[in-house]
Enzyme design. Structure first.
Site, mmCIF file in Angstrom:
data_model
loop_
_atom_site.group_PDB
_atom_site.id
_atom_site.type_symbol
_atom_site.label_atom_id
_atom_site.label_comp_id
_atom_site.label_asym_id
_atom_site.label_seq_id
_atom_site.Cartn_x
_atom_site.Cartn_y
_atom_site.Cartn_z
ATOM 1 N N ASN A 1 -16.661 -14.318 2.867
ATOM 2 C CA ASN A 1 -17.030 -14.373 4.112
ATOM 3 C C ASN A 1 -17.668 -13.392 4.930
ATOM 4 O O ASN A 1 -18.325 -13.409 5.602
ATOM 5 C CB ASN A 1 -15.813 -15.082 4.629
ATOM 6 N N THR A 2 -17.208 -12.079 4.335
ATOM 7 C CA THR A 2 -17.570 -10.922 4.882
ATOM 8 C C THR A 2 -18.765 -9.940 4.391
ATOM 9 O O THR A 2 -19.531 -9.579 4.789
ATOM 10 C CB THR A 2 -16.442 -10.019 5.021
ATOM 11 N N TYR B 1 -4.416 -28.710 -8.691
ATOM 12 C CA TYR B 1 -4.468 -29.002 -7.460
ATOM 13 C C TYR B 1 -5.011 -30.551 -7.350
ATOM 14 O O TYR B 1 -5.429 -31.035 -8.485
ATOM 15 C CB TYR B 1 -6.179 -28.503 -6.947
ATOM 16 N N GLY C 1 -11.064 -23.678 -3.527
ATOM 17 C CA GLY C 1 -12.233 -22.697 -3.379
ATOM 18 C C GLY C 1 -12.729 -21.995 -4.754
ATOM 19 O O GLY C 1 -11.957 -21.715 -5.622
ATOM 20 N N ASP D 1 -13.859 -19.252 -5.076
ATOM 21 C CA ASP D 1 -13.414 -17.668 -5.401
ATOM 22 C C ASP D 1 -11.969 -17.700 -5.729
ATOM 23 O O ASP D 1 -11.447 -16.715 -6.628
ATOM 24 C CB ASP D 1 -13.445 -16.961 -4.168
ATOM 25 N N ARG D 2 -11.134 -18.707 -5.382
ATOM 26 C CA ARG D 2 -9.822 -18.634 -5.740
ATOM 27 C C ARG D 2 -9.824 -19.277 -7.163
ATOM 28 O O ARG D 2 -8.937 -18.315 -8.084
ATOM 29 C CB ARG D 2 -8.977 -19.711 -5.082
ATOM 30 N N THR E 1 -10.955 -12.128 4.429
ATOM 31 C CA THR E 1 -10.862 -12.671 5.876
ATOM 32 C C THR E 1 -9.821 -13.840 5.799
ATOM 33 O O THR E 1 -9.006 -13.571 6.999
ATOM 34 C CB THR E 1 -12.312 -13.426 6.154
#
Length: 233
Positions: free
Chosen positions: A9-10, A86, A93, A95-96, A118
């Site tokens: 996100n950043t 899950y 996600g 990234d996870r 974030t």
């Protein structure tokens, strides 16, 4: 030579991977990604993107410069020794998922995988490589901002961590850190005394020194997972 990308996100983190070794790593803004200068040209680009359409467009522009098509990391039901429990595996996600794959490659036993960006994620990976579930929390900066946005008298400020804060700035900073540490330690407790924690991300340096659970800081854990996934594709 594989260019591995973690588009968050950043910012966008990147690493050039040759076999099991990183030849170079770095980080840029998303606006800089399309014109990223690399020390060597990759033969593949494998990317994990959670920055939406703007992130994927920048990565695709970079790939076109090198005459390549970007390959995308997406959560799977099982991959690289990790099983995804899950409810809907593809909703986890990317990234996870990459961080879990990276953690499994680095840690044989049960572990808590903490990504501090974030947002903060706290995921449980058992000794068999099964992702059992996890938490999503506001990141430290987001917690501070939420207090400033939702209250009349609490400012946005960067105080210091104190065990017993005696001013408002320190109370806000310490509250965000303590809340995050508490989430990590509560998730770790049911796994017993032998569990360890892998922690990565921009806020790791603020959290790790105060974490009771045995832990180690791993730079670029998502990139490590992207590299492992790339090798399996």
């Amino acid at each position: 030579m594989i260019l591995c990308i973690d588009s968050g996100n950043t910012r966008l983190k990147w690493g050039l991977r040759d076999g099991d070794a990183w030849l170079a790593t770095g980080a840029v803004t998303h606006a800089q990604a399309a014109t990223l200068a690399l020390p060597q040209s990759p033969i593949r680009i494998v990317a994990c993107n959670v920055a939406g359409a703007a992130g994927s467009a920048a990565i695709e522009a970079l790939a076109r410069r090198h005459g390549l098509a970007a390959e995308w990391v997406r959560s799977q039901a099982a991959q690289c020794g990790v099983v995804n429990r899950y409810d809907n595996p593809d909703q986890l996600g990317a990234d996870r998922w990459a961080a879990l794959v990276g953690a499994r490659a680095l840690q044989a036993g049960a572990c808590i995988v903490v990504m501090c960006g974030t947002a903060t994620t706290v995921d449980v990976l058992d000794g068999a490589g099964i992702f059992q579930g996890g938490l999503i929390l506001p990141g430290l900066d987001m917690m501070r901002a939420a207090l400033a946005d939702s209250t009349a008298d609490l400012p946005t400020a960067r105080g210091d961590y104190r065990e017993l804060p005696r001013n408002t700035f320190d109370a806000i900073a310490s509250g965000a850190i303590q809340a995050t540490l508490g989430a990590v330690e509560r998730m770790a407790a049911p796994l017993g005394p032998d569990v360890s924690c892998l922690i990565s991300g921009g806020a790791a340096a603020l959290l790790a020194p105060r974490l009771v659970t045995p832990h180690r800081v791993v730079d670029n854990l998502v990139l490590e997972g992207v590299a492992r996934i790339a090798a399996a594709l």
